[in-house]
Design a protein around this motif. Structure first.
Motif, PDB file in Angstrom:
ATOM      1  N   PRO A  33      49.210 -50.907 -29.476  1.00 21.99           N
ATOM      2  CA  PRO A  33      49.575 -49.621 -30.090  1.00 21.99           C
ATOM      3  C   PRO A  33      50.969 -49.602 -30.720  1.00 21.99           C
ATOM      4  O   PRO A  33      51.211 -48.801 -31.627  1.00 21.99           O
ATOM      5  N   GLU A  37      51.434 -48.173 -34.460  1.00 16.11           N
ATOM      6  CA  GLU A  37      52.375 -47.103 -34.774  1.00 16.11           C
ATOM      7  C   GLU A  37      53.457 -47.586 -35.736  1.00 16.11           C
ATOM      8  O   GLU A  37      53.894 -46.838 -36.621  1.00 16.11           O
ATOM      9  N   SER A 163      49.073 -40.966 -26.701  1.00 19.09           N
ATOM     10  CA  SER A 163      48.743 -40.974 -28.128  1.00 19.09           C
ATOM     11  C   SER A 163      48.535 -42.371 -28.700  1.00 19.09           C
ATOM     12  O   SER A 163      48.235 -42.516 -29.884  1.00 19.09           O
ATOM     13  N   GLU A 165      47.109 -45.837 -29.979  1.00 21.71           N
ATOM     14  CA  GLU A 165      45.838 -46.264 -30.561  1.00 21.71           C
ATOM     15  C   GLU A 165      45.818 -47.786 -30.657  1.00 21.71           C
ATOM     16  O   GLU A 165      46.825 -48.406 -30.983  1.00 21.71           O
ATOM     17  N   ALA A 167      43.059 -49.632 -32.361  1.00 16.05           N
ATOM     18  CA  ALA A 167      42.466 -50.036 -33.643  1.00 16.05           C
ATOM     19  C   ALA A 167      41.985 -51.483 -33.610  1.00 16.05           C
ATOM     20  O   ALA A 167      42.137 -52.226 -34.587  1.00 16.05           O
ATOM     21  N   GLY A 306      43.194 -43.653 -21.276  1.00 13.63           N
ATOM     22  CA  GLY A 306      42.219 -42.737 -21.859  1.00 13.63           C
ATOM     23  C   GLY A 306      41.554 -41.920 -20.777  1.00 13.63           C
ATOM     24  O   GLY A 306      41.739 -42.166 -19.577  1.00 13.63           O
TER      25      GLY A 306
END
Length: 358
Positions: A33, A37, A163, A165, A167, A306
């Motif tokens: 992440p 970001e 927050s 991620e 991907a 999560g």
């Protein structure tokens, strides 16, 4: 171009960014992440990731990582190679180095690169000599490791907890191989099988293998779902054999897999049961529900990331720091079979409710 975050000028957007997260596989996954970001913050930058472990396989082809630089493991113990490494790093003209790992070996790479901005942690998270190599130090304020690692971007942007991620891309060649594996095992539907991962880098993180076998039997009896046991290396294969025998036919061994194939297997299972180790973080990255088992580690720090997971924390007090890696795994043994069965049932019920609502 000047960046303005929260109304304040923080300097020119960097053209070349280096992330020094060298190891290990699970920790590299939890750091992804940061790359996502950073690329969102500086979409035109060239982002390089320095790594010294097999996580290189998962970082290559990630849409937010432009280059993976494989560093020789133990490089810092061989001063004769420092000059060549320094020249290799400086040839890339890095503007910013982000050091989420916080060890001498990762921080020293940033220093060798000659980057004018080197962001790392102070002693609230970093260890050894790492804080001395950083010229922008941040103080750890977050609990989960994903949110902690994202703090290396705090000089430019504040990332909210939860927050992050990942991907993570679909690895096409590995996905095709996994589909063939599952057809041969007659596990073509993700709803009819459960993944189990008994191994871990530390023996203190391993749940007793016979309980994995008993769990597989309980899941099959209650839900009609078979289990597929993941393994890597001869020791874990022996563990997987014990699980299969203890399950009375409810569990079988997965074929030998690459890291990418393991990711694609985890992407396709309805549920993963595992300790605190790399496959757990793969499940977080691809959105697969997981039941994670925590003995010497804290679930809210290095557990699943999560809301669609269940973490089972041992009631036995954590071992002293000296015994966390190499002591007896009493904390994992204290996790009872019934606790894990209930955790699995909770996720099965949530999945069924979601399908009904859909």
């Amino acid at each position: 171009m000047q960046l303005r975050i929260h109304g304040r000028r923080v300097g020119t957007a960097p053209r070349h960014v280096l992330i020094t997260r060298l190891s290990a596989i699970g920790d590299c996954i939890l750091t992804i992440p940061v790359a996502v970001e950073a690329k969102r913050l500086w979409p035109n930058c060239r982002l390089t990731w320095a790594v010294d472990c097999a996580a290189e396989q998962l970082l290559q082809d990630h849409p937010c990582i432009d280059e993976v630089l494989r560093i020789e493991k133990g490089w810092i113990k061989r001063p004769s190679g420092w000059g060549d490494l320094r020249r290799e790093l400086r040839s890339r003209d890095f503007d910013v180095v982000l050091d989420p790992q916080g060890l001498t070996k990762s921080a020293a790479l940033g220093w060798l690169s000659g980057a004018p901005t080197r962001v790392g942690f102070d002693f609230s998270h970093a260890r050894e000599l790492a804080p001395l190599f950083a010229n922008r130090r941040v103080h750890r304020e977050q609990r989960h490791m994903v949110d902690t690692y994202l703090q290396v971007l705090s000089p430019w942007v504040n990332c909210l907890a939860g927050s992050g991620e990942f991907a993570l891309p679909v690895y096409r060649e590995a996905a095709e191989s996994v589909e063939q594996m599952l057809r041969e095992l007659n596990l073509t539907s993700s709803s009819n099988w459960v993944g189990m991962n008994p191994g871990a880098g530390w023996t203190t993180r391993q749940w007793p293998v016979e309980r994995f076998g008993q769990l597989a039997r309980a899941i099959f009896e209650q839900h009609g779902r078979r289990s597929l046991v993941f393994w890597a290396g001869q020791d874990e294969r022996l563990m997987a054999n014990v699980i299969a025998e203890e399950s009375n036919g409810a569990a079988s061994l997965a074929p030998a897999t690459s890291l990418r194939e393991l990711v694609e297997l985890i992407r396709r299972t309805s549920l993963l049961v595992t300790g605190d180790t790399g496959p757990l973080h793969m499940a977080s990255a691809v959105g697969t529900p997981a039941v994670s088992l925590h003995g010497p580690t804290w679930a809210d720090e290095s557990g699943p990331y999560g809301n669609h997971h269940v973490a089972v924390q041992s009631r036995t007090p954590l071992l002293s720091k000296k015994l966390v890696r190499h002591g007896p795994n009493l904390a994992m043994q204290a996790i009872e079979l019934d606790e894990v069965v209930r955790a699995c049932n909770r996720l099965f019920s949530a999945s069924a409710a979601a399908r009904t609502a859909a």
